[in-house]
Write a protein that holds these residues in place. Sequence first.
Motif, PDB file in Angstrom:
ATOM      1  N   VAL A  82       0.832  -1.210   0.000  1.00 56.08           N
ATOM      2  CA  VAL A  82       0.000   0.000   0.000  1.00 56.08           C
ATOM      3  C   VAL A  82       0.862   1.254   0.000  1.00 56.08           C
ATOM      4  O   VAL A  82       0.594   2.228  -0.692  1.00 56.08           O
ATOM      5  CB  VAL A  82      -0.948  -0.004   1.215  1.00 56.08           C
ATOM      6  N   ARG A  83       1.936   1.209   0.760  1.00 56.10           N
ATOM      7  CA  ARG A  83       2.815   2.360   0.826  1.00 56.10           C
ATOM      8  C   ARG A  83       3.451   2.628  -0.536  1.00 56.10           C
ATOM      9  O   ARG A  83       3.508   3.758  -1.011  1.00 56.10           O
ATOM     10  CB  ARG A  83       3.883   2.114   1.863  1.00 56.10           C
ATOM     11  N   ALA A  85       2.323   1.868  -3.339  1.00 58.51           N
ATOM     12  CA  ALA A  85       1.348   2.145  -4.393  1.00 58.51           C
ATOM     13  C   ALA A  85       1.331   3.623  -4.732  1.00 58.51           C
ATOM     14  O   ALA A  85       0.829   4.031  -5.782  1.00 58.51           O
ATOM     15  CB  ALA A  85      -0.043   1.698  -3.950  1.00 58.51           C
ATOM     16  N   SER A  86       1.881   4.430  -3.851  1.00 58.80           N
ATOM     17  CA  SER A  86       1.959   5.860  -4.098  1.00 58.80           C
ATOM     18  C   SER A  86       3.292   6.174  -4.753  1.00 58.80           C
ATOM     19  O   SER A  86       4.335   5.699  -4.285  1.00 58.80           O
ATOM     20  CB  SER A  86       1.838   6.588  -2.769  1.00 58.80           C
ATOM     21  N   PRO A  87       3.312   6.977  -5.824  1.00 55.10           N
ATOM     22  CA  PRO A  87       4.593   7.297  -6.464  1.00 55.10           C
ATOM     23  C   PRO A  87       5.462   8.125  -5.527  1.00 55.10           C
ATOM     24  O   PRO A  87       4.970   9.010  -4.847  1.00 55.10           O
ATOM     25  CB  PRO A  87       4.188   8.108  -7.696  1.00 55.10           C
ATOM     26  N   GLY A  88       6.739   7.839  -5.508  1.00 58.22           N
ATOM     27  CA  GLY A  88       7.646   8.619  -4.688  1.00 58.22           C
ATOM     28  C   GLY A  88       7.763   8.141  -3.260  1.00 58.22           C
ATOM     29  O   GLY A  88       8.544   8.690  -2.484  1.00 58.22           O
ATOM     30  N   ALA A  89       6.986   7.120  -2.894  1.00 57.79           N
ATOM     31  CA  ALA A  89       7.073   6.622  -1.520  1.00 57.79           C
ATOM     32  C   ALA A  89       8.239   5.652  -1.396  1.00 57.79           C
ATOM     33  O   ALA A  89       8.533   4.916  -2.321  1.00 57.79           O
ATOM     34  CB  ALA A  89       5.777   5.919  -1.142  1.00 57.79           C
ATOM     35  N   GLN A 154      -5.505   0.912  -8.196  1.00 57.29           N
ATOM     36  CA  GLN A 154      -5.955   2.286  -7.994  1.00 57.29           C
ATOM     37  C   GLN A 154      -4.781   3.210  -7.746  1.00 57.29           C
ATOM     38  O   GLN A 154      -4.915   4.425  -7.802  1.00 57.29           O
ATOM     39  CB  GLN A 154      -6.890   2.367  -6.788  1.00 57.29           C
ATOM     40  N   GLY A 155      -3.638   2.623  -7.417  1.00 55.61           N
ATOM     41  CA  GLY A 155      -2.457   3.430  -7.138  1.00 55.61           C
ATOM     42  C   GLY A 155      -1.745   3.841  -8.409  1.00 55.61           C
ATOM     43  O   GLY A 155      -2.252   3.667  -9.517  1.00 55.61           O
ATOM     44  N   ALA A 156      -0.546   4.392  -8.234  1.00 55.67           N
ATOM     45  CA  ALA A 156       0.275   4.804  -9.368  1.00 55.67           C
ATOM     46  C   ALA A 156       1.721   4.567  -8.955  1.00 55.67           C
ATOM     47  O   ALA A 156       2.462   5.499  -8.680  1.00 55.67           O
ATOM     48  CB  ALA A 156       0.041   6.277  -9.699  1.00 55.67           C
ATOM     49  N   THR A 157       2.093   3.290  -8.917  1.00 54.29           N
ATOM     50  CA  THR A 157       3.388   2.978  -8.339  1.00 54.29           C
ATOM     51  C   THR A 157       4.535   3.131  -9.306  1.00 54.29           C
ATOM     52  O   THR A 157       4.406   2.934 -10.504  1.00 54.29           O
ATOM     53  CB  THR A 157       3.395   1.539  -7.781  1.00 54.29           C
ATOM     54  N   VAL A 158       5.680   3.511  -8.746  1.00 50.36           N
ATOM     55  CA  VAL A 158       6.901   3.534  -9.543  1.00 50.36           C
ATOM     56  C   VAL A 158       7.777   2.329  -9.180  1.00 50.36           C
ATOM     57  O   VAL A 158       8.899   2.215  -9.646  1.00 50.36           O
ATOM     58  CB  VAL A 158       7.687   4.863  -9.372  1.00 50.36           C
ATOM     59  N   TRP A 216       0.684   2.517 -15.588  1.00 50.24           N
ATOM     60  CA  TRP A 216      -0.228   3.680 -15.626  1.00 50.24           C
ATOM     61  C   TRP A 216       0.320   4.763 -16.530  1.00 50.24           C
ATOM     62  O   TRP A 216       1.504   4.693 -16.873  1.00 50.24           O
ATOM     63  CB  TRP A 216      -0.455   4.236 -14.226  1.00 50.24           C
TER      64      TRP A 216
END
Lengths: 216, 195
Positions: A82-83, A85-89, A154-158, A216
Amino acid sequence: MTSRTTEDLIRQLAEGLQPVRLGGLTLALRRNLLLAALFSAALAVGLLGLRQDLLQVLDEPMLWVKWLYPLSLALIAWRLAVRLASPGADPGPWAWRIALPLTLMAALALVSLFSTPTESRAGLLWGQTWDVCTVNIVLLSLPLFAATCRALRQGATVRPRLVGTGAGLLSGGVGAAIYGLHCPEMAAPFLLVWNGLALLLMALMGAALGPRLFRW
Amino acid sequence: MARERKGQEGGGDTPRVESDRELALRALMLLAVGGDEKAYGQLLRELTRLLRRRLSFQLQGHPDEVEDLVQDTLMAIHTHRHTYQPDLPLMAWVNAIARHRLIDHLRSRRRTTALHDPLDDFPDLAGPRSDEAEEARLDVEALLQQLPAHHRLPLLHTRLRGLSVAEASKVTGQSESAIKVGVHRGLKALAALVK
């Protein structure tokens, strides 16, 4: 394209701005996993059958280990996925924490092996169901994997590969716990190896599919 | 002037120094997430400034591509704004999105330059353009037909039929965000077609 069009774009994007819910992915993941877990549990109980002696062994610590070990791993994998899943995390502490349940289980297995006479050790490892355990866990984990990935999209992972690995471990962990409803084995070495193998396979599958699933 | 902030989990009690700018942008972002149009506009303008500067440096050989990529990144930020996690630095989030779009852009640029159309080497072979063909080319409706539906329909409804974004959204079933992005991309595609 000139800077004036960018200003137009900004104005357009801001106009009629809809509020968004930031925790949406977590909510979707929770809901999806619950539904998939119910489905897999129904499969386990319906097709494989609840273990006959379940009520008798409720006071044996090993039974709870069979649930807590994969579930704690699943929880850590959840936080990781989940963490990320956010870009830049960055993974934070969740990447190395994956090792904790595995290490504890390995320690338990070693203690178990050393406190058993040599001739009985192989029995601890192979048990009675070594040939079906891993396969069954993987099969039970597949609906969970699908449900997990659907929410994570639903995220936008890098870091799609790492998110995929997390998704695999998460679904494998919950799948292994669900399998515990049926599985008769109680030896730590067995659990370490055969549950571990299933978790590894799920993790590898997640890592392989990640880049494609989380585009994405 | 920097302000101190306690580190999040994993960092224990290590204070983390964060710039005023980061904190201000984060505040704007949280307002925007709640639907504050003014804060959002301010945020996007400030991010545009930062992105433009960064991309001008990263795309030194191709200054004409910078603004396109800035807009592309803004649209990606808009579409994925729900993925921001408030306890993480906003600029890390923005930069990750920008980098993702940049990589995509470089990859597709490499693809299109590799697909060299042999007809370009022999312009005579392309065939003469009749007057009717020229007129047809400039016919807006014909041009629109060349666009994919998710660009053509938003343009058709908002520009040619004068619907608002909300109305167009209802008619097409697309989200308002998708309509806005579709109009913008459609206009760009049209501009490219008439060049």
